[in-house]
Design a protein around this motif. Sequence first.
Motif, mmCIF file in Angstrom:
data_model
loop_
_atom_site.group_PDB
_atom_site.id
_atom_site.type_symbol
_atom_site.label_atom_id
_atom_site.label_comp_id
_atom_site.label_asym_id
_atom_site.label_seq_id
_atom_site.Cartn_x
_atom_site.Cartn_y
_atom_site.Cartn_z
ATOM 1 N N ARG A 26 0.828 -1.208 0.000
ATOM 2 C CA ARG A 26 0.000 0.000 0.000
ATOM 3 C C ARG A 26 0.861 1.256 0.000
ATOM 4 O O ARG A 26 0.539 2.268 -0.629
ATOM 5 C CB ARG A 26 -0.945 -0.003 1.208
ATOM 6 C CG ARG A 26 -2.080 -1.027 1.083
ATOM 7 C CD ARG A 26 -3.187 -0.785 2.098
ATOM 8 N NE ARG A 26 -2.767 -1.027 3.465
ATOM 9 C CZ ARG A 26 -2.700 -0.109 4.414
ATOM 10 N NH1 ARG A 26 -3.003 1.152 4.133
ATOM 11 N NH2 ARG A 26 -2.315 -0.419 5.641
ATOM 12 N N PHE A 27 1.991 1.188 0.716
ATOM 13 C CA PHE A 27 2.870 2.357 0.800
ATOM 14 C C PHE A 27 3.509 2.660 -0.554
ATOM 15 O O PHE A 27 3.521 3.809 -1.009
ATOM 16 C CB PHE A 27 3.944 2.125 1.856
ATOM 17 C CG PHE A 27 4.728 3.357 2.212
ATOM 18 C CD1 PHE A 27 4.152 4.381 2.943
ATOM 19 C CD2 PHE A 27 6.052 3.491 1.817
ATOM 20 C CE1 PHE A 27 4.872 5.527 3.278
ATOM 21 C CE2 PHE A 27 6.781 4.617 2.142
ATOM 22 C CZ PHE A 27 6.195 5.641 2.875
ATOM 23 N N SER A 120 7.576 16.419 -0.757
ATOM 24 C CA SER A 120 7.200 15.263 -1.570
ATOM 25 C C SER A 120 6.883 14.064 -0.694
ATOM 26 O O SER A 120 5.916 13.326 -0.932
ATOM 27 C CB SER A 120 8.329 14.913 -2.535
ATOM 28 O OG SER A 120 8.616 15.991 -3.400
ATOM 29 N N GLY A 121 7.708 13.859 0.325
ATOM 30 C CA GLY A 121 7.491 12.732 1.214
ATOM 31 C C GLY A 121 6.199 12.828 1.986
ATOM 32 O O GLY A 121 5.516 11.817 2.225
ATOM 33 N N ALA A 122 5.828 14.044 2.378
ATOM 34 C CA ALA A 122 4.584 14.240 3.122
ATOM 35 C C ALA A 122 3.373 13.881 2.269
ATOM 36 O O ALA A 122 2.395 13.304 2.766
ATOM 37 C CB ALA A 122 4.490 15.683 3.612
ATOM 38 N N LYS A 123 3.433 14.191 0.975
ATOM 39 C CA LYS A 123 2.315 13.854 0.082
ATOM 40 C C LYS A 123 2.137 12.343 -0.022
ATOM 41 O O LYS A 123 1.005 11.832 -0.024
ATOM 42 C CB LYS A 123 2.561 14.452 -1.304
ATOM 43 C CG LYS A 123 2.466 15.972 -1.364
ATOM 44 C CD LYS A 123 2.744 16.472 -2.771
ATOM 45 C CE LYS A 123 2.654 17.992 -2.843
ATOM 46 N NZ LYS A 123 2.984 18.501 -4.198
ATOM 47 N N ILE A 124 3.239 11.620 -0.094
ATOM 48 C CA ILE A 124 3.154 10.159 -0.199
ATOM 49 C C ILE A 124 2.666 9.557 1.117
ATOM 50 O O ILE A 124 1.847 8.639 1.123
ATOM 51 C CB ILE A 124 4.522 9.592 -0.604
ATOM 52 C CG1 ILE A 124 4.822 10.021 -2.045
ATOM 53 C CG2 ILE A 124 4.569 8.075 -0.463
ATOM 54 C CD1 ILE A 124 6.259 9.991 -2.417
ATOM 55 N N ARG A 125 3.156 10.077 2.224
ATOM 56 C CA ARG A 125 2.688 9.613 3.534
ATOM 57 C C ARG A 125 1.190 9.831 3.674
ATOM 58 O O ARG A 125 0.449 8.937 4.096
ATOM 59 C CB ARG A 125 3.438 10.348 4.638
ATOM 60 C CG ARG A 125 3.024 9.978 6.064
ATOM 61 C CD ARG A 125 3.578 10.987 7.044
ATOM 62 N NE ARG A 125 3.078 12.329 6.748
ATOM 63 C CZ ARG A 125 3.631 13.444 7.226
ATOM 64 N NH1 ARG A 125 4.713 13.384 7.985
ATOM 65 N NH2 ARG A 125 3.114 14.627 6.926
#
Length: 448
Positions: A26-27, A120-125
């Motif tokens: 899922r990640f 960018s990482g926050a959007k994926i999280r």
Amino acid sequence: MSKLIISVSGLRGIVGETLTPEVACRFVASYSAALPPGPIVVGRDGRTTGPMLAGAIMSALNACGRDVIDAGVAATPTIGVLVRERSAAGAVQISASHNPPPYNGIKLFGSSGRVLDAESGAKIRDGYFEGQAAWCAYDKIGETTADSDPHAAHLDKVLATIDVDLVRGKAFSVLIDSNHGAGGLLGKRLLEVLGCDVEAVGAEPTGLFAHVPEPTAENLTGIASRVADGSCAVGFCQDPDADRLALIDEMGRYIGEEATLALCVTRAMMVGRTGGPIVINGATSSMSAMVAKQHGVETLRSAVGEANVADMMIANEAAYGGEGNGGPIDPDVGYVRDSFVGMAQVLDLMARTGKPLSQLADELPKMAIHKDKAEIDVEELPAIFKRLQEHFHDADAQTGDGLRLQWGDSWLLVRGSNTEPIVRMIAEAETQAKAKSLCDAAAGLLNA
């Protein structure tokens, strides 16, 4: 059951408890949905759970319509180089760094070959929590291809930063301890290309660590003895994904991780890498800054974290950078902490100066670091920072990544943990006693 740690750079957890194939799939599905078109590189360190997670992750990416480049066992900085060399949209590195064997994790890279920036990482999280995915139809499924030599480009880039013939001419006797992580494959190859007589310990990436994986003094006593007993010029000790490097000198003395960066900065200044500032984080020893200052080079300090160092290096066109956990970052190789850069450039420094590692380490500025922590409610931090600033009113105060107080070459950093209800206190001063007194004073003000 331990908590799954999810940050802007990836996730980490205990396999079979918080980190399951379902979580991993899922990640990376959320990650795939956020990337531009293109293949994705997948690599892993030597952990025993790596093949299982790699299989799940590559299948999930294929199911999102992504072609996958399977790098197999490869170091984290190698993955960064491979992204650029293969024109990939990004990469997934499967590693839990220095965590114990039950853990594994996922680190995400962007198309520039560096760990994702915070935005960018926050959007994926957030996408992971929201269940974002882009599963594709049966006729759009991606393919997986094994990379025939994922290490070659990284090797070439590291070698290009040093005088290879000079190092070869010294025929150094060295020990490399990869502790059955990812570093042995490229590490032994690099050192042999440099003409070293290599004793490789734990080179096989089995994930069956011979000692506690974090390369600290207490975990490397056996390795230190082998360096001295084997008459080696240097001992190189990597963490499992080989982005950190600790040093042991020819007498078997643990030089440590902070000295790795300071020695690399020393060498960078020596060869004229003075056209821009260096960047270190707020918890890194001032040794590197003091070395740079001797050459008229400015030091900038970022928030703690590799992505923050890389952001500041890129924004300020830095000549060099890194973190004090043994992670030099050479922009000529990539914006990723890199133990191979450290090994090659320390050997180059030894060759250029003709000095043993013990002497080079002793010539670094002398500073002492003390660390402490205390349980605290994160909501209390603003009031705590205010009390600290009032008490230490003679210090230069910086906020943004906790509170950092600076007096000349001495400093105190107080910041809340991202993963635990604690506050961390780190101080550096000319003596251990003074550094400890700064932490003690801060601790006394926590509940004042």
